[in-house]
Design a protein around this motif. Structure first.
Motif, mmCIF file in Angstrom:
data_model
loop_
_atom_site.group_PDB
_atom_site.id
_atom_site.type_symbol
_atom_site.label_atom_id
_atom_site.label_comp_id
_atom_site.label_asym_id
_atom_site.label_seq_id
_atom_site.Cartn_x
_atom_site.Cartn_y
_atom_site.Cartn_z
ATOM 1 N N ILE A 177 0.836 -1.205 0.000
ATOM 2 C CA ILE A 177 0.000 0.000 0.000
ATOM 3 C C ILE A 177 0.868 1.251 0.000
ATOM 4 O O ILE A 177 0.587 2.226 -0.719
ATOM 5 C CB ILE A 177 -0.943 -0.022 1.213
ATOM 6 N N MET A 178 1.926 1.242 0.793
ATOM 7 C CA MET A 178 2.838 2.390 0.801
ATOM 8 C C MET A 178 3.435 2.626 -0.583
ATOM 9 O O MET A 178 3.491 3.772 -1.066
ATOM 10 C CB MET A 178 3.953 2.159 1.821
ATOM 11 N N ALA A 179 3.883 1.553 -1.238
ATOM 12 C CA ALA A 179 4.493 1.705 -2.558
ATOM 13 C C ALA A 179 3.500 2.260 -3.567
ATOM 14 O O ALA A 179 3.819 3.179 -4.340
ATOM 15 C CB ALA A 179 5.040 0.355 -3.027
ATOM 16 N N GLU A 180 2.291 1.718 -3.570
ATOM 17 C CA GLU A 180 1.296 2.185 -4.529
ATOM 18 C C GLU A 180 0.857 3.613 -4.241
ATOM 19 O O GLU A 180 0.694 4.425 -5.162
ATOM 20 C CB GLU A 180 0.096 1.248 -4.512
ATOM 21 N N ALA A 181 0.655 3.937 -2.965
ATOM 22 C CA ALA A 181 0.222 5.293 -2.616
ATOM 23 C C ALA A 181 1.308 6.320 -2.924
ATOM 24 O O ALA A 181 1.018 7.401 -3.454
ATOM 25 C CB ALA A 181 -0.155 5.341 -1.140
ATOM 26 N N TYR A 182 2.567 5.984 -2.595
ATOM 27 C CA TYR A 182 3.655 6.900 -2.903
ATOM 28 C C TYR A 182 3.808 7.089 -4.408
ATOM 29 O O TYR A 182 4.154 8.189 -4.880
ATOM 30 C CB TYR A 182 4.963 6.395 -2.302
ATOM 31 N N ASP A 239 8.523 8.728 -5.957
ATOM 32 C CA ASP A 239 9.066 7.473 -6.483
ATOM 33 C C ASP A 239 10.165 6.901 -5.596
ATOM 34 O O ASP A 239 10.321 5.674 -5.515
ATOM 35 C CB ASP A 239 9.604 7.691 -7.899
ATOM 36 N N ASP A 240 10.946 7.746 -4.939
ATOM 37 C CA ASP A 240 12.023 7.240 -4.077
ATOM 38 C C ASP A 240 11.448 6.454 -2.897
ATOM 39 O O ASP A 240 11.934 5.363 -2.547
ATOM 40 C CB ASP A 240 12.891 8.396 -3.578
ATOM 41 N N LEU A 241 10.416 7.016 -2.261
ATOM 42 C CA LEU A 241 9.793 6.311 -1.144
ATOM 43 C C LEU A 241 9.094 5.040 -1.613
ATOM 44 O O LEU A 241 9.118 4.017 -0.914
ATOM 45 C CB LEU A 241 8.795 7.236 -0.443
ATOM 46 N N SER A 254 11.745 2.455 -2.155
ATOM 47 C CA SER A 254 12.249 1.974 -0.873
ATOM 48 C C SER A 254 11.302 0.943 -0.265
ATOM 49 O O SER A 254 11.742 -0.087 0.259
ATOM 50 C CB SER A 254 12.435 3.157 0.084
ATOM 51 N N ALA A 255 9.994 1.210 -0.339
ATOM 52 C CA ALA A 255 9.028 0.245 0.171
ATOM 53 C C ALA A 255 9.077 -1.066 -0.611
ATOM 54 O O ALA A 255 8.988 -2.157 -0.036
ATOM 55 C CB ALA A 255 7.622 0.846 0.122
ATOM 56 N N ILE A 256 9.246 -0.962 -1.930
ATOM 57 C CA ILE A 256 9.340 -2.162 -2.761
ATOM 58 C C ILE A 256 10.592 -2.961 -2.435
ATOM 59 O O ILE A 256 10.574 -4.201 -2.384
ATOM 60 C CB ILE A 256 9.319 -1.781 -4.244
ATOM 61 N N ASP A 257 11.678 -2.273 -2.196
ATOM 62 C CA ASP A 257 12.926 -2.977 -1.855
ATOM 63 C C ASP A 257 12.779 -3.762 -0.555
ATOM 64 O O ASP A 257 13.215 -4.917 -0.448
ATOM 65 C CB ASP A 257 14.073 -1.973 -1.743
ATOM 66 N N VAL A 258 12.183 -3.128 0.437
ATOM 67 C CA VAL A 258 11.971 -3.821 1.714
ATOM 68 C C VAL A 258 11.023 -5.006 1.521
ATOM 69 O O VAL A 258 11.233 -6.095 2.084
ATOM 70 C CB VAL A 258 11.412 -2.844 2.768
ATOM 71 N N LEU A 259 9.977 -4.809 0.722
ATOM 72 C CA LEU A 259 9.024 -5.879 0.478
ATOM 73 C C LEU A 259 9.675 -7.051 -0.251
ATOM 74 O O LEU A 259 9.475 -8.218 0.106
ATOM 75 C CB LEU A 259 7.844 -5.335 -0.330
ATOM 76 N N SER A 260 10.477 -6.758 -1.271
ATOM 77 C CA SER A 260 11.120 -7.819 -2.043
ATOM 78 C C SER A 260 12.155 -8.563 -1.217
ATOM 79 O O SER A 260 12.323 -9.774 -1.368
ATOM 80 C CB SER A 260 11.784 -7.216 -3.291
ATOM 81 N N LEU A 261 12.837 -7.858 -0.335
ATOM 82 C CA LEU A 261 13.881 -8.482 0.467
ATOM 83 C C LEU A 261 13.301 -9.396 1.541
ATOM 84 O O LEU A 261 13.821 -10.497 1.774
ATOM 85 C CB LEU A 261 14.756 -7.401 1.108
ATOM 86 N N PRO A 268 0.969 0.427 -11.269
ATOM 87 C CA PRO A 268 1.439 -0.759 -10.547
ATOM 88 C C PRO A 268 2.108 -0.379 -9.250
ATOM 89 O O PRO A 268 2.745 0.654 -9.133
ATOM 90 C CB PRO A 268 2.426 -1.408 -11.531
ATOM 91 N N ALA A 269 1.944 -1.242 -8.257
ATOM 92 C CA ALA A 269 2.574 -0.987 -6.973
ATOM 93 C C ALA A 269 4.080 -1.141 -7.054
ATOM 94 O O ALA A 269 4.820 -0.477 -6.356
ATOM 95 C CB ALA A 269 2.009 -1.939 -5.919
ATOM 96 N N ARG A 270 4.572 -2.010 -7.958
ATOM 97 C CA ARG A 270 6.004 -2.215 -8.098
ATOM 98 C C ARG A 270 6.513 -1.397 -9.277
ATOM 99 O O ARG A 270 6.128 -1.650 -10.428
ATOM 100 C CB ARG A 270 6.316 -3.693 -8.326
ATOM 101 N N PRO A 271 7.375 -0.393 -9.066
ATOM 102 C CA PRO A 271 7.942 0.351 -10.191
ATOM 103 C C PRO A 271 8.689 -0.590 -11.127
ATOM 104 O O PRO A 271 9.469 -1.427 -10.699
ATOM 105 C CB PRO A 271 8.885 1.346 -9.515
ATOM 106 N N VAL A 272 8.427 -0.446 -12.416
ATOM 107 C CA VAL A 272 8.996 -1.362 -13.397
ATOM 108 C C VAL A 272 10.434 -0.966 -13.703
ATOM 109 O O VAL A 272 10.740 0.191 -14.015
ATOM 110 C CB VAL A 272 8.158 -1.356 -14.691
#
Length: 326
Positions: free
Chosen positions: A218-223, A229-231, A234-241, A275-279
């Motif tokens: 939700i954070m990634a999509e809302a940001y 885009d930086d935030l 960052s949320a996507i990186d934490v989610l993927s890790l 998309p919630a995940r930046p391509v």
């Protein structure tokens, strides 16, 4: 004149005697403290909690500084709890905590205070019907969580600590899921900042709960919606890790045009949600093969001709002509 005085005296005398006739001067006999306490314990053992409450209240009123007064106050907390009087039970627990902050059984008062709110939040219907408690108001759950937190912080070695920890974990999961429901509501209303704040609250305060990956998504999509885009990255990186197997889904509503809605998806188009995940540009070619993005200068992703839609894919172009073969 003398006759009138005699009549008045008789009337006054009859009125005073009437009080005794109707039992208004009836007094409660002086019962020893030990007897009242034993009667209260017998009522508790018999699960006659109304009678136990009556006896314990009488004991506290008659002998407020007696040798059973403190124990009677603790027993009163339990009696109210078992008699389905949560407000009275919490009030009795608060009173005991205020009057006896250094008592040996103060941890029991905190435990019963948290347990009362915990059980009050679980309604009768929720115990027997498949109702989602995470979508209800969490007021009682918050009160229970706060009381349990005080118990664990001040008395970590208490005999009630193990059960308290298990109940707190349940409450954490519930409160975190409730925040996700609220964030999803904000996403549907396109309140991006409010949704992102709810997601961040879950990540910061309810770690190690199943709701954390949804909060990060939700954070990634809302940001992304508000252009941060930086935030979002960052949320996507934490989610993927931390959650590599998590499948991201859009929380924002998807917009359909009128033709798409009228033909039940056979014609028209759908405006894809951001998309919630930046391509990553390096993955753009591979994603185009899957039909998840639109090639630059080409037709829409998965763009189907009207003939293809009407014939349910039997005839017509399905929008994949010219793609490189694997």
């Amino acid at each position: 004149m003398q006759f009138v005085k005699v009549i008045c005296a008789l009337i006054i005398l009859s009125m005073l005697s009437a009080c005794s006739w109707f039992g208004r001067d009836k007094t409660i006999p002086d019962i020893p403290e030990q007897v009242i306490y034993n009667d209260a314990m017998s009522a508790l053992d018999a699960q006659n909690f109304s009678l136990a409450i009556e006896k314990l209240q009488l004991l506290e009123a008659r002998y407020p500084f007696g040798r059973f007064s403190e124990q009677a106050q603790l027993e009163l907390i339990y009696a109210y709890f078992r008699n389905n009087e949560p407000a009275a039970s919490r009030s009795a627990a608060d009173r005991f905590i205020r009057l006896h902050p250094n008592h040996d059984n103060i941890d029991y008062a905190y435990y019963m205070k948290g347990l009362t709110s915990f059980e009050e939040d679980r309604s009768f219907l929720a115990r027997f019907l498949p109702l989602d408690e995470t979508q209800r108001d969490p007021g009682a759950a918050l009160d229970s969580f706060e009381s349990f937190s005080v118990l664990l912080n001040r008395y970590p070695d208490s005999e009630y600590a193990p059960d308290t920890q298990r109940r707190m974990q349940y409450l954490k999961n519930r409160l975190a899921t409730y925040e996700i429901h609220v964030a999803s509501f904000y996403m549907k209303r396109e309140a991006w900042v409010a949704a992102a704040n709810r997601g961040r609250y879950v990540v910061e305060n309810f770690q190690e709960t199943p709701a954390v990956p949804d909060a990060l998504a939700i954070m990634a999509e809302a940001y992304t919606k508000v252009g941060l885009d930086d935030l979002a990255q960052s949320a996507i990186d934490v989610l993927s890790l931390n959650y590599p197997d998590y499948i991201i889904r859009p929380f924002a509503p998807q917009n359909f045009d009128l033709l798409y809605t009228a033909t039940f998806g056979l014609m028209g188009s759908i405006e894809p949600a951001v998309p919630a995940r930046p391509v990553n540009p390096d993955r753009a070619r591979a994603m185009r093969v899957d039909g998840s993005t639109q090639p630059e200068g080409g037709s829409q992703t998965g763009g189907r001709s009207w003939l293809n839609r009407i014939t349910f894919g039997t005839f017509g172009d399905d929008g994949r002509v010219g793609e490189p073969t694997q």
